[in-house]
Motif scaffolding. Structure first.
Motif: not given
Length: 63
Positions: A35-37, A39-46
């Motif tokens: 889940x943390x991975x 979330x981090x991927x989503x933040x990076x994309x954003x």
């Protein structure tokens, strides 16, 4: 084991939980780390699309 990670409760649909569990096992991660991975991927994309997200110090940073 001390950590600087913030703990919180998360609720999700059973089907989503089972699918995340499956993906985590496939990637040899715990569910929390998967889940943390994600979330981090989503933040990076954003941030790639919208720019860096500025952070403000929280009230707990000084403790």
């Amino acid at each position: 084991m001390a950590t600087d990670k913030r703990a919180f409760t998360m609720r999700m649909q059973e089907e989503n939980f089972q699918k995340i569990k499956y993906i985590a096992e496939h990637n040899k991660r715990s569910i929390a780390m998967q889940i943390e991975f994600l979330i981090e991927s989503c933040i990076s994309d954003f941030e790639k699309q919208n720019g860096h997200i500025p952070l403000q110090p929280s009230a707990t940073d000084n403790q």
